[in-house]
Design a protein around this motif. Structure first.
Motif, PDB file in Angstrom:
ATOM      1  N   LEU A  62       0.819  -1.210   0.000  1.00  0.00           N
ATOM      2  CA  LEU A  62       0.000   0.000   0.000  1.00  0.00           C
ATOM      3  C   LEU A  62       0.853   1.260   0.000  1.00  0.00           C
ATOM      4  O   LEU A  62       0.351   2.364  -0.263  1.00  0.00           O
ATOM      5  CB  LEU A  62      -0.932   0.013   1.215  1.00  0.00           C
ATOM      6  N   GLY A  63       2.135   1.123   0.335  1.00  0.00           N
ATOM      7  CA  GLY A  63       3.029   2.274   0.314  1.00  0.00           C
ATOM      8  C   GLY A  63       2.849   3.236   1.468  1.00  0.00           C
ATOM      9  O   GLY A  63       3.273   4.395   1.387  1.00  0.00           O
ATOM     10  N   ILE A  64       2.225   2.759   2.557  1.00  0.00           N
ATOM     11  CA  ILE A  64       1.939   3.657   3.687  1.00  0.00           C
ATOM     12  C   ILE A  64       3.041   3.643   4.743  1.00  0.00           C
ATOM     13  O   ILE A  64       2.910   4.256   5.802  1.00  0.00           O
ATOM     14  CB  ILE A  64       0.585   3.311   4.341  1.00  0.00           C
ATOM     15  N   GLY A  65       4.156   2.930   4.469  1.00  0.00           N
ATOM     16  CA  GLY A  65       5.304   2.963   5.373  1.00  0.00           C
ATOM     17  C   GLY A  65       5.386   1.817   6.341  1.00  0.00           C
ATOM     18  O   GLY A  65       6.309   1.757   7.156  1.00  0.00           O
ATOM     19  N   ASN A  66       4.444   0.876   6.296  1.00  0.00           N
ATOM     20  CA  ASN A  66       4.493  -0.304   7.147  1.00  0.00           C
ATOM     21  C   ASN A  66       3.791  -1.458   6.428  1.00  0.00           C
ATOM     22  O   ASN A  66       3.364  -1.316   5.283  1.00  0.00           O
ATOM     23  CB  ASN A  66       3.833  -0.024   8.502  1.00  0.00           C
ATOM     24  N   PRO A  93       2.665  -8.580  -3.860  1.00  0.00           N
ATOM     25  CA  PRO A  93       2.663  -7.750  -5.062  1.00  0.00           C
ATOM     26  C   PRO A  93       3.751  -6.687  -5.016  1.00  0.00           C
ATOM     27  O   PRO A  93       4.183  -6.281  -3.949  1.00  0.00           O
ATOM     28  CB  PRO A  93       1.281  -7.099  -5.033  1.00  0.00           C
ATOM     29  N   HIS A  94       4.172  -6.275  -6.193  1.00  0.00           N
ATOM     30  CA  HIS A  94       5.010  -5.089  -6.297  1.00  0.00           C
ATOM     31  C   HIS A  94       4.243  -4.075  -7.143  1.00  0.00           C
ATOM     32  O   HIS A  94       3.470  -4.448  -8.025  1.00  0.00           O
ATOM     33  CB  HIS A  94       6.387  -5.401  -6.885  1.00  0.00           C
ATOM     34  N   VAL A  95       4.399  -2.797  -6.836  1.00  0.00           N
ATOM     35  CA  VAL A  95       3.574  -1.757  -7.437  1.00  0.00           C
ATOM     36  C   VAL A  95       4.449  -0.658  -8.024  1.00  0.00           C
ATOM     37  O   VAL A  95       5.463  -0.265  -7.438  1.00  0.00           O
ATOM     38  CB  VAL A  95       2.605  -1.146  -6.394  1.00  0.00           C
ATOM     39  N   VAL A 109       8.769   7.555 -12.240  1.00  0.00           N
ATOM     40  CA  VAL A 109       8.268   6.260 -11.792  1.00  0.00           C
ATOM     41  C   VAL A 109       8.678   6.046 -10.340  1.00  0.00           C
ATOM     42  O   VAL A 109       9.841   6.234  -9.982  1.00  0.00           O
ATOM     43  CB  VAL A 109       8.811   5.116 -12.661  1.00  0.00           C
ATOM     44  N   TYR A 110       7.696   5.641  -9.526  1.00  0.00           N
ATOM     45  CA  TYR A 110       7.944   5.261  -8.133  1.00  0.00           C
ATOM     46  C   TYR A 110       7.605   3.784  -7.985  1.00  0.00           C
ATOM     47  O   TYR A 110       6.705   3.261  -8.661  1.00  0.00           O
ATOM     48  CB  TYR A 110       7.097   6.099  -7.179  1.00  0.00           C
ATOM     49  N   SER A 111       8.314   3.094  -7.081  1.00  0.00           N
ATOM     50  CA  SER A 111       8.065   1.668  -6.887  1.00  0.00           C
ATOM     51  C   SER A 111       8.074   1.323  -5.403  1.00  0.00           C
ATOM     52  O   SER A 111       8.746   1.973  -4.611  1.00  0.00           O
ATOM     53  CB  SER A 111       9.104   0.826  -7.629  1.00  0.00           C
ATOM     54  N   TRP A 112       7.325   0.269  -5.039  1.00  0.00           N
ATOM     55  CA  TRP A 112       7.283  -0.210  -3.655  1.00  0.00           C
ATOM     56  C   TRP A 112       6.649  -1.593  -3.618  1.00  0.00           C
ATOM     57  O   TRP A 112       6.090  -2.067  -4.602  1.00  0.00           O
ATOM     58  CB  TRP A 112       6.541   0.775  -2.756  1.00  0.00           C
ATOM     59  N   GLY A 113       6.740  -2.247  -2.446  1.00  0.00           N
ATOM     60  CA  GLY A 113       6.179  -3.577  -2.262  1.00  0.00           C
ATOM     61  C   GLY A 113       7.257  -4.640  -2.189  1.00  0.00           C
ATOM     62  O   GLY A 113       8.317  -4.430  -1.600  1.00  0.00           O
ATOM     63  N   ARG A 117      13.114 -10.147  -6.171  1.00  0.00           N
ATOM     64  CA  ARG A 117      13.803 -10.452  -7.429  1.00  0.00           C
ATOM     65  C   ARG A 117      14.225  -9.197  -8.182  1.00  0.00           C
ATOM     66  O   ARG A 117      14.461  -9.232  -9.379  1.00  0.00           O
ATOM     67  CB  ARG A 117      12.901 -11.333  -8.301  1.00  0.00           C
ATOM     68  N   GLY A 118      14.287  -8.081  -7.471  1.00  0.00           N
ATOM     69  CA  GLY A 118      14.748  -6.843  -8.085  1.00  0.00           C
ATOM     70  C   GLY A 118      13.697  -6.133  -8.901  1.00  0.00           C
ATOM     71  O   GLY A 118      14.001  -5.186  -9.635  1.00  0.00           O
ATOM     72  N   GLN A 119      12.433  -6.530  -8.761  1.00  0.00           N
ATOM     73  CA  GLN A 119      11.368  -5.965  -9.585  1.00  0.00           C
ATOM     74  C   GLN A 119      11.080  -4.497  -9.286  1.00  0.00           C
ATOM     75  O   GLN A 119      10.431  -3.821 -10.092  1.00  0.00           O
ATOM     76  CB  GLN A 119      10.072  -6.786  -9.444  1.00  0.00           C
ATOM     77  N   LEU A 120      11.572  -3.982  -8.148  1.00  0.00           N
ATOM     78  CA  LEU A 120      11.346  -2.567  -7.825  1.00  0.00           C
ATOM     79  C   LEU A 120      12.452  -1.656  -8.336  1.00  0.00           C
ATOM     80  O   LEU A 120      12.341  -0.433  -8.239  1.00  0.00           O
ATOM     81  CB  LEU A 120      11.204  -2.390  -6.304  1.00  0.00           C
ATOM     82  N   ALA A 121      13.528  -2.237  -8.845  1.00  0.00           N
ATOM     83  CA  ALA A 121      14.634  -1.441  -9.411  1.00  0.00           C
ATOM     84  C   ALA A 121      15.220  -0.483  -8.389  1.00  0.00           C
ATOM     85  O   ALA A 121      15.553   0.653  -8.714  1.00  0.00           O
ATOM     86  CB  ALA A 121      14.156  -0.665 -10.644  1.00  0.00           C
TER      87      ALA A 121
END
Length: 566
Positions: A62-66, A93-95, A109-113, A117-121
């Motif tokens: 959810l990207g809310i920090g926890n 999931p990754h988002v 582009v922002y990423s989190w989750g 496997r490095g999917q968030l770069a």
């Protein structure tokens, strides 16, 4: 490509995760995105560019920090005020989030989750990779030479565990899981391990496309499809079941290869399911290839194919349907398309049923169709509010049962429904006939129909405003009676379609009896076929009830032709 953002309208009530939101908060929503295993996570963007997370929060997605679940919307502080254009997600999931144009015309582009496997770069190598990143973090794109590169990103996509971004210049940046070479055989020097399994920082992937410019990209579970500027389609990664559209073999494709489409076809959009692909051409035709175990190719059977096949579907004799939009999900076997007439069709895995040919739904947009028949997640964000106002379809939905604008009340079982004479006349032959003559109640403010229940009559009136049937399956037979009584042929067909989609082993006998009663031969045959296909799942009582009703029907039919004497 063909869709008009102003025409993207739907109702949040199709998505259960939003049911507990307060109406005041809902009125401020601009965009939503539902994802997660069971549609139990959502991102919400409000009109004032605030971003909220809601739901289970698996792996901090959810990207809310926890990683704590939340029943109430919580701000995603890192994205608030960023003016979000779209979201994409994988199964971890990754988002990913893509912002709109801002300073220096840049989209970021922002990423989190989940980042196993490095999917968030976000990390330099596998050894020091963070498994979970719970705060959206800016993705830093770097050229093969390693210098920081400020790129204008045009779009993003996610596979199960890999991520792709395309730039204004037609460059492809890619990272994440590469066990099936879904990254396109990125050169070894970009990996931090000898096995070439995972790529933890995004790298340019056009090297293997002879520097062809890419204008559109889509990801399946473990493969990637792209459209070049010249409108050719290329694929790479896992090719089992021929999902890359390349006939030579079904092995992993290490470098991007051109799909075996006919020369001269101009492809405007490509979408991927977990193991199948659909392509839409400028001539409004759909081509499909890949796995077909649930009928997701829409070609009338369940055999897979590596050769793209054009869907040939007639809405009436000698009139081939034309398509204007397509959708699929990288976690599912459902396929969705919109016809030129604005009808939404589905096929594939529709709530466990194998639908092998395009089947029309009672919905006017793909989001509602996916919510009803799909895996409860969105193929793309849903826009609720565009450019400072609602369109005509949204206004009609809002007008239903609105006492402040109504000029007619319909009272059923002591309960009032507020409607508008003009809309009823336009949408219903029954009401048009009623109002166009010198009807004695033309000037009255209330009418009281008595043939049908309040729940069913309200659903009928709401259908006239929204083109959607909002009614439990067990009440559909009464709505079918209303459609017959009021000569509403479209509504009748929608009811039959709903019944087909809602038939189970426990209610098939009930709906078989209704089909016989209303002389709906198509539905009658459907019930019999369903019972045969699900015989092993039926209880003895269910089976006996169906057999008894079928025998009664047989006796009645024989009696009518005078061949049954006793």
């Amino acid at each position: 490509m063909y869709s008009n953002p102003k025409m993207i309208c739907s109702s949040l009530c199709s998505w259960p995760i939003f049911n507990s939101l307060e109406s005041k908060f809902v009125s401020q929503i601009h965009m939503v995105f539902v994802y997660g295993t069971l549609g139990n996570e959502a991102l919400i963007v409000t009109k004032d560019k605030m971003v909220y997370g809601l739901g289970k929060n698996v792996n901090g997605c959810l990207g809310i920090g926890n990683k704590n679940a939340t029943l109430k919307p919580q701000k995603v502080e890192a994205l608030c005020g960023k003016d979000i254009k779209t979201f994409a997600c994988g199964i971890g999931p990754h988002v990913l989030a893509l912002t709109k144009e801002g300073e220096h015309r840049l989209r970021k582009v922002y990423s989190w989750g989940f980042n196993n496997r490095g999917q968030l770069a976000q990390c330099v190598n596998k050894k020091n990779s963070l498994q979970v990143i719970s705060i959206p973090t800016l993705v830093q794109l770097r050229t093969p030479e390693g210098s920081a590169s400020m790129k204008r990103i045009m779009n993003i996509a996610c596979g199960s565990n890999h991520s792709v971004a395309i730039t204004e210049d037609g460059e492809v940046y890619i990272c994440g899981d590469n066990r099936f070479n879904q990254l396109g055989n990125i050169q070894n020097r970009y990996f931090n391990s000898s096995d070439n399994e995972y790529l933890f920082k995004p790298q340019l992937g056009n090297d293997n496309l002879d520097r062809k410019k890419i204008v559109h990209v889509s990801c399946g579970g473990t493969f990637t499809m792209a459209i070049t500027k010249s409108r050719e389609v290329y694929g790479w990664g896992n090719n089992s079941f021929g999902k890359l559209g390349i006939r030579e073999n079904y092995e992993t494709i290490y470098t991007p290869q051109r799909v075996n489409l006919e020369q001269g076809l101009v492809v405007v959009k490509v979408v991927c399911g977990i193991e199948h692909t659909l392509a839409l051409t400028d001539e409004k035709k759909i081509y499909a290839w890949g796995r077909n175990n649930d009928g997701q190719l829409g070609i009338g059977h369940t055999e897979f194919t590596s050769q793209p096949i054009m869907l040939y579907y007639q809405i009436r004799p000698e009139t081939e349907i034309k398509w204007v939009d397509i959708a699929a999900l990288n976690c599912s076997n459902i396929s969705v398309a919109v016809s030129e007439e604005g009808r939404v069709y589905v096929w594939g895995n529709c709530h466990g049923e194998k639908i092998v040919t395009p089947t029309v739904t009672p919905f006017s947009n793909m989001h509602d169709a996916i919510a009803r028949y799909g895996p409860s997640v969105m193929h793309e964000p849903l826009i609720l509010y565009v450019n400072g106002g609602s369109d005509i379809l949204e206004c009609l939905k809002t007008a239903f049962n609105d006492s402040s604008t109504s000029d007619l009340k319909i009272e059923v079982e002591g309960q009032v429904i507020y409607v508008h004479k003009a809309i009823l006349k336009i949408r219903s032959l029954h009401f048009k006939t009623m109002f166009q003559h010198n009807w004695k109640e033309n000037n009255q403010s209330t009418i009281k129909p008595v043939q049908f229940s309040y729940v069913v009559y309200k659903a009928f009136l709401k259908y006239l405003y929204t083109d959607v049937i909002d009614l439990p399956i067990e009440k559909t037979s009464e709505l079918l009676d209303l459609a017959e009584e009021y000569c509403e042929s479209n509504l009748k067909q929608y009811c039959i379609h709903m019944i087909k989609q809602g038939i189970t082993v426990s209610n098939v006998a009930h709906f078989y009896a209704i089909a016989v009663k209303c002389n709906l031969q198509e539905l009658e045959k459907f019930c019999v076929k369903f019972a045969i296909n699900h015989k092993s799942a039926m209880t003895d009582d269910d089976f006996v009830e169906l057999i008894q009703k079928m025998m009664k029907t047989f006796i009645m039919k024989v009696g009518k032709v005078g061949d049954f004497k006793k």
